[in-house]
Design a protein around this motif. Structure first.
Motif, PDB file in Angstrom:
ATOM      1  N   LEU A  52      19.217  36.598  22.266  1.00 57.49           N
ATOM      2  CA  LEU A  52      18.515  36.572  20.762  1.00 57.49           C
ATOM      3  C   LEU A  52      17.120  35.700  20.341  1.00 57.49           C
ATOM      4  O   LEU A  52      16.456  35.167  19.234  1.00 57.49           O
ATOM      5  CB  LEU A  52      18.880  37.269  19.322  1.00 57.49           C
ATOM      6  CG  LEU A  52      19.473  38.911  20.337  1.00 57.49           C
ATOM      7  CD1 LEU A  52      21.108  39.312  18.862  1.00 57.49           C
ATOM      8  CD2 LEU A  52      18.580  39.885  20.198  1.00 57.49           C
ATOM      9  N   GLU A  53      17.977  34.790  20.540  1.00 54.03           N
ATOM     10  CA  GLU A  53      17.029  33.488  20.121  1.00 54.03           C
ATOM     11  C   GLU A  53      15.549  32.637  20.552  1.00 54.03           C
ATOM     12  O   GLU A  53      15.440  33.428  21.654  1.00 54.03           O
ATOM     13  CB  GLU A  53      18.120  31.532  20.809  1.00 54.03           C
ATOM     14  CG  GLU A  53      19.626  31.450  20.322  1.00 54.03           C
ATOM     15  CD  GLU A  53      20.791  32.821  20.552  1.00 54.03           C
ATOM     16  OE1 GLU A  53      20.136  32.967  21.569  1.00 54.03           O
ATOM     17  OE2 GLU A  53      21.457  32.392  19.906  1.00 54.03           O
ATOM     18  N   GLY A  54      15.345  32.161  19.657  1.00 51.88           N
ATOM     19  CA  GLY A  54      13.736  32.280  19.448  1.00 51.88           C
ATOM     20  C   GLY A  54      13.099  32.884  18.914  1.00 51.88           C
ATOM     21  O   GLY A  54      11.911  33.052  19.191  1.00 51.88           O
ATOM     22  N   LEU A  55      13.183  34.287  19.241  1.00 56.22           N
ATOM     23  CA  LEU A  55      12.952  35.174  18.376  1.00 56.22           C
ATOM     24  C   LEU A  55      12.576  34.826  16.604  1.00 56.22           C
ATOM     25  O   LEU A  55      12.794  35.065  15.846  1.00 56.22           O
ATOM     26  CB  LEU A  55      13.686  36.803  18.541  1.00 56.22           C
ATOM     27  CG  LEU A  55      13.308  37.271  19.992  1.00 56.22           C
ATOM     28  CD1 LEU A  55      14.535  38.410  19.982  1.00 56.22           C
ATOM     29  CD2 LEU A  55      12.317  37.065  20.941  1.00 56.22           C
ATOM     30  N   LYS A  56      10.869  35.590  16.566  1.00 57.25           N
ATOM     31  CA  LYS A  56      10.878  35.605  15.115  1.00 57.25           C
ATOM     32  C   LYS A  56      10.758  36.597  14.417  1.00 57.25           C
ATOM     33  O   LYS A  56      10.553  36.705  13.304  1.00 57.25           O
ATOM     34  CB  LYS A  56       9.040  34.558  14.868  1.00 57.25           C
ATOM     35  CG  LYS A  56       9.334  33.181  15.765  1.00 57.25           C
ATOM     36  CD  LYS A  56       8.714  32.713  14.554  1.00 57.25           C
ATOM     37  CE  LYS A  56       9.238  30.693  15.319  1.00 57.25           C
ATOM     38  NZ  LYS A  56       9.256  30.467  16.787  1.00 57.25           N
ATOM     39  N   LYS A  57      10.050  37.948  15.127  1.00 56.33           N
ATOM     40  CA  LYS A  57       9.551  38.462  14.497  1.00 56.33           C
ATOM     41  C   LYS A  57       9.747  40.167  15.445  1.00 56.33           C
ATOM     42  O   LYS A  57       9.091  40.073  16.655  1.00 56.33           O
ATOM     43  CB  LYS A  57       7.891  39.058  14.211  1.00 56.33           C
ATOM     44  CG  LYS A  57       7.992  39.979  13.051  1.00 56.33           C
ATOM     45  CD  LYS A  57       6.711  40.213  12.965  1.00 56.33           C
ATOM     46  CE  LYS A  57       6.600  41.538  11.802  1.00 56.33           C
ATOM     47  NZ  LYS A  57       4.998  41.294  11.565  1.00 56.33           N
ATOM     48  N   VAL A  58      10.620  41.182  14.392  1.00 59.30           N
ATOM     49  CA  VAL A  58      11.640  41.810  16.299  1.00 59.30           C
ATOM     50  C   VAL A  58      11.478  43.630  15.225  1.00 59.30           C
ATOM     51  O   VAL A  58      11.674  43.560  14.199  1.00 59.30           O
ATOM     52  CB  VAL A  58      12.960  41.383  16.077  1.00 59.30           C
ATOM     53  CG1 VAL A  58      13.388  42.477  17.913  1.00 59.30           C
ATOM     54  CG2 VAL A  58      13.152  40.600  17.201  1.00 59.30           C
ATOM     55  N   ALA A  59      11.080  44.269  16.163  1.00 57.61           N
ATOM     56  CA  ALA A  59      11.194  45.610  15.575  1.00 57.61           C
ATOM     57  C   ALA A  59      12.851  46.283  16.521  1.00 57.61           C
ATOM     58  O   ALA A  59      12.792  46.131  17.287  1.00 57.61           O
ATOM     59  CB  ALA A  59      10.727  46.852  16.369  1.00 57.61           C
ATOM     60  N   VAL A  60      13.726  46.842  15.173  1.00 57.92           N
ATOM     61  CA  VAL A  60      15.125  47.153  16.632  1.00 57.92           C
ATOM     62  C   VAL A  60      15.335  48.320  15.900  1.00 57.92           C
ATOM     63  O   VAL A  60      14.779  49.055  14.949  1.00 57.92           O
ATOM     64  CB  VAL A  60      16.178  46.036  15.395  1.00 57.92           C
ATOM     65  CG1 VAL A  60      17.751  47.047  16.157  1.00 57.92           C
ATOM     66  CG2 VAL A  60      16.515  45.418  15.521  1.00 57.92           C
TER      67      VAL A  60
END
Ligand SMILES: Cc1cc2nc3c(=O)[nH]c(=O)nc-3n(C[C@H](O)[C@H](O)[C@H](O)COP(=O)(O)OP(=O)(O)OC[C@H]3O[C@@H](n4cnc5c(N)ncnc54)[C@H](O)[C@@H]3O)c2cc1C
Ligand code: FES
Lengths: 280, 462
Positions: free
Chosen positions: A95-103
């Motif tokens: 998950l590191e380094g992700l800025k914008k995510v749709a879960v």
């Protein structure tokens, strides 16, 4: 022994339990799972770690009552002990380094999607959560998701809660409205993950799915959990459970998941009859 | 007077037509009379060629001499100087390629039935021993053993007897390694394995199940926790597949999965909650002990037809001779010089058949066995509903991946010196984790060797 410290029904068929397992709690990361046995002759079943508390030394599991083992598990009370509880197994989610995510979570898969959303939120990412249930009675973890999401879409198949429609409808709307995601993380029924991947492939958005095939040992010893990913055989328990959704052969995974359906149905009925007898 | 019969005393066995429907032990063991008669066949040779072929050099003529004197406990004492698991090795060792292969009586006639005599002695001891194990005086040093197969159990046993505080960490919910998850009940009753483990516990060994080292604790954490040395007896449990088309169809198992469901999870018993497919026609691919065990389990689960598919000839089969004979008696069919090329599925993705080619033997390969080559145009298809792949296993990469500086070779086997020391100080290894899939006796021998080295290491340090 692994004591049940807390038991809480989340809806009529989904239960949360907090288990005393300090060693596992010390190491657990989102995306990993445990394997448990309820009793001495029990089968080994994998359940994803829904939460952990390193200080209290507890692991939270959330399960849907679908077969004999989960039925028996659900008959245990606070203070009872599980016969076996082993973990943390599998590779943690990256998950590191992700800025914008749709879960994206579907049904009881939300129990697995929640710790991912929570961790992303803690890491400072923008989190859009899309959760879907068949109907209002089955909704779980709503307030928890809200607390860690910058945007939240609640969907139900029959429109009895939130918006009527599938999670893919909501995801499609968001993408088409111009939202740019580094990654989509989809966790739920195989069929849901398959359609999420079909949609994100069209839009070229990297998508990670969490696979939950039939397992025995969870350490790479039996190969029962194997999947085809990008044309290669992978063992979900050690190489996963997270995989690049655009490479997973979902049709094969769905077929393999149905291998013991008749057996499971029969065992579940037997177990229900047993408990019915005991309750009388 | 030596008994000059050219034949071994036959092993009493369950009738093949009865036993291929149950999971009770096949070979019933010698009576005292048979054991005495067989022991009398040993010539007590001066140069003891049998001992040279025993991987742990048990003084075979000496223990047989004790049988002749009816001093069975004396015989047991001689065997256990070199072996910790006689009741197990007497049942599962490939005697025909080891001790019995060099027996002088085998030059003209059959060799002395050394394995059966070993089993007789061990079973006699287990049935008669009364003195409960005495706990050794603690020496104040802690050691950890990873894995509870024959290798780990042996290493634990030798170290606890020297006064060490020994803890075994086992990934599964039950201790015993392959002895409990792989080798079936009808060949090695689980009570025998349990007895060995109970004896170790009585001596003070702690057995922690559900502990996957590399996940819940690392080797380095064990060392930091006060364990002065660690032994890795983690086996070779990673199943290989052939990458054939159709290998992921429903009804294709690795032998490990099939045997684990049947043995460890007791899927053959009605009260087990673990499902197993009850197939009609099963093909098992492979020619080792694992293939024989899988085939015989499938038969016992009710399959009408079970076929072994093996690419070399009967002569090259690595399985113990007795297992091959027993399998044949039980009605298992052998298709040798045959190799699968594809597994076929029906519209619901269940197995419905297998396509194979015929092979012939060419020039010898690096193993010294003649290499099988495909006969062009020999393809044929057979209908069946279950395929079990028993083509070998390799060590699990987990410990290598989580232990900095632990060297492995190109096959993933942990590299050690002759005493079992790995590339890491205080970390020892042995058994299948080092050799790749091998035998119980070699795993046991490696555990003994390492126990000695670990003791010397810890004493030299203090
Ligand atoms: C079906 C079958 C039949 C066989 N038949 C025969 C026979 O007839 N004769 C014969 O001589 N040999 C036979 N063998 C081979 C023999 O069983 C092995 O060579 C022997 O068991 C190896 O012993 P080991 O102690 O090295 O490993 P194993 O017996 O494999 O034990 C290793 C143990 O370590 C545990 N482990 C692994 N990784 C970890 C970890 N990270 N943390 C904690 N625990 C871990 C495993 O769960 C396992 O319990 C057979 C093997 C099989 C599979
Ligand atoms: S569960 Fe056995 S290898 Fe994955």
């Amino acid at each position: 022994m692994f004591q049940i410290l807390k038991k809480q029904p989340l809806n009529p068929t989904v239960t949360l339990m907090e288990i005393d397992a300090p060693l596992i709690a010390k190491k657990a990361e989102p995306g990993q799972f445990i394997i448990l046995r309820v009793n001495e002759n029990g089968e080994r079943i994998p359940l994803t770690i829904a939460d952990y508390d390193r200080e209290k030394g507890t692991i939270t599991i959330i399960f849907q009552i679908v077969g004999a083992t989960t039925e028996e598990l659900n008959h245990l009370k606070e203070g009872d002990c599980l016969h076996d509880f082993v973990g943390p197994l599998g590779t943690p989610s990256h998950l590191e380094g992700l800025k914008k995510v749709a879960v994206v979570g579907g049904g009881v898969g939300c129990a697995i999607a929640y710790p991912v959303a929570k961790k992303l939120h803690e890491l400072g990412a923008t989190v859009h959560s899309i959760v879907g249930f068949r109907n209002k009675d089955l909704v779980i973890l709503e307030s928890q998701f809200k607390a860690v999401s910058d945007k939240m879409c609640m969907m139900s198949d029959d429109g009895s809660y939130g918006e009527k429609g599938l999670v893919t409808d909501a995801l499609k709307k968001l993408i088409e409205s111009g939202e740019q995601y580094d990654e989509v993380i989809a966790i739920g029924p195989l069929i849901m993950m398959k359609f999420v991947c079909a949609l994100t492939k069209e839009h070229n958005i990297k998508t990670v799915v969490s696979m939950n095939p039939i397992m025995i040992d969870g350490t790479g010893m039996c190969g029962g959990c194997r999947l085809t990913v990008g044309g290669k055989t992978k063992f979900a328990c050690v190489d996963g459970p997270d995989f690049d959704g655009h490479l997973v052969d979902f049709d094969e995974a769905m077929e393999r998941a149905s291998m013991y359906k008749p057996f499971e149905r029969k065992k579940h009925e037997d177990t229900c009859n047993l408990f019915r007898g005991a309750d009388r | 007077m030596a008994n000059m019969s050219l034949k071994k005393n036959e092993m009493p066995v369950q009738d093949p037509k009865v036993r291929n429907h149950n999971f009770e032990e096949v070979a019933l063991g010698y009576t005292e009379e048979q054991a005495l008669d067989e022991a009398a066949r040993c010539l007590n040779c001066k140069n003891k060629p049998c001992v040279g072929k025993c991987p742990v050099a048990i003084d075979i003529p000496a223990f047989i001499a004790k049988i002749r004197e009816k001093d069975y406990e004396g015989a047991y004492e001689i065997i256990t100087r070199q072996s910790s698991l006689p009741a197990i090795c007497g049942r599962v060792c490939p005697q025909e390629t080891q001790c019995e292969s060099k027996c002088v009586r085998g030059i003209k006639g059959e060799p002395v039935a050394i394995g059966r005599l070993e089993r007789f002695v061990a079973d006699y001891h287990n049935a008669h021993a009364k003195a409960p194990a005495q706990k050794p005086v603690p020496n104040g040093h802690k050691v950890a053993i990873v894995g509870s197969g024959p290798s780990g159990l042996t290493c634990a046993g030798d170290l606890v007897k020297l006064g060490y505080d020994v803890t075994i960490f086992e990934a599964l919910h039950l201790a015993g390694g392959v002895l409990v998850y792989g080798i079936p009940e009808f060949r090695l009753p689980k009570t025998i394995v349990q007895k060995e483990i109970d004896t170790l516990k009585a001596l003070g060994v702690k057995v922690e199940t559900n502990m996957v080292i590399g996940k819940v604790l690392s080797v380095d954490e064990l060392l930091a926790d006060g364990f002065e040395a660690v032994y890795l007896g983690s086996g070779a449990g990673l199943p290989r597949f052939m990458n054939l088309p159709g290998e992921n169809l429903k009804g294709v198992y690795s032998a490990n999965e099939f045997l684990t469901r049947v043995n460890l999870m007791k899927a053959y018993q009605d009260n087990s909650e673990t499902p197993i497919q009850h197939a009609h026609h099963v093909a098992v691919v492979g020619g080792g002990n694992v293939a024989m065990d899988a085939a015989r389990c499938a038969k016992r689960l009710g399959a009408e037809k079970v076929s072994i598919i093996y690419r070399r000839s009967l002569e090259e089969m690595p399985a113990r001779k007795e297992e091959v004979e027993h399998a044949m008696e039980e009605g298992i069919e052998f298709h040798v010089l045959t190799n699968p090329t594809e597994i076929l599925g029906d519209e619901h993705k269940f197995v419905k058949g297998i396509t194979c080619v015929k092979m012939e033997l060419g020039e010898p390969d690096e193993s010294g066995r003649r290499r099988p080559v495909v006969i062009e145009g020999s393809e044929f298809t057979v209908d069946l509903d279950c395929v079990i792949m028993a083509i070998g296993t390799s060590p699990n990469p987990l410990l290598h991946n989580t232990t900095e500086g632990l060297e492995v070779n190109s096959h993933g086997c942990i590299v050690t010196d002759e005493n079992g020391l790995t590339s890491r100080t205080a970390v020892y290894a042995g058994g299948d984790a080092v050799t790749g899939a091998a035998t119980v006796i070699l795993a046991m021998g490696a555990g003994k060797q390492a126990a000695k080295a670990m003791d010397e290491y810890i004493r030299s340090k203090n």
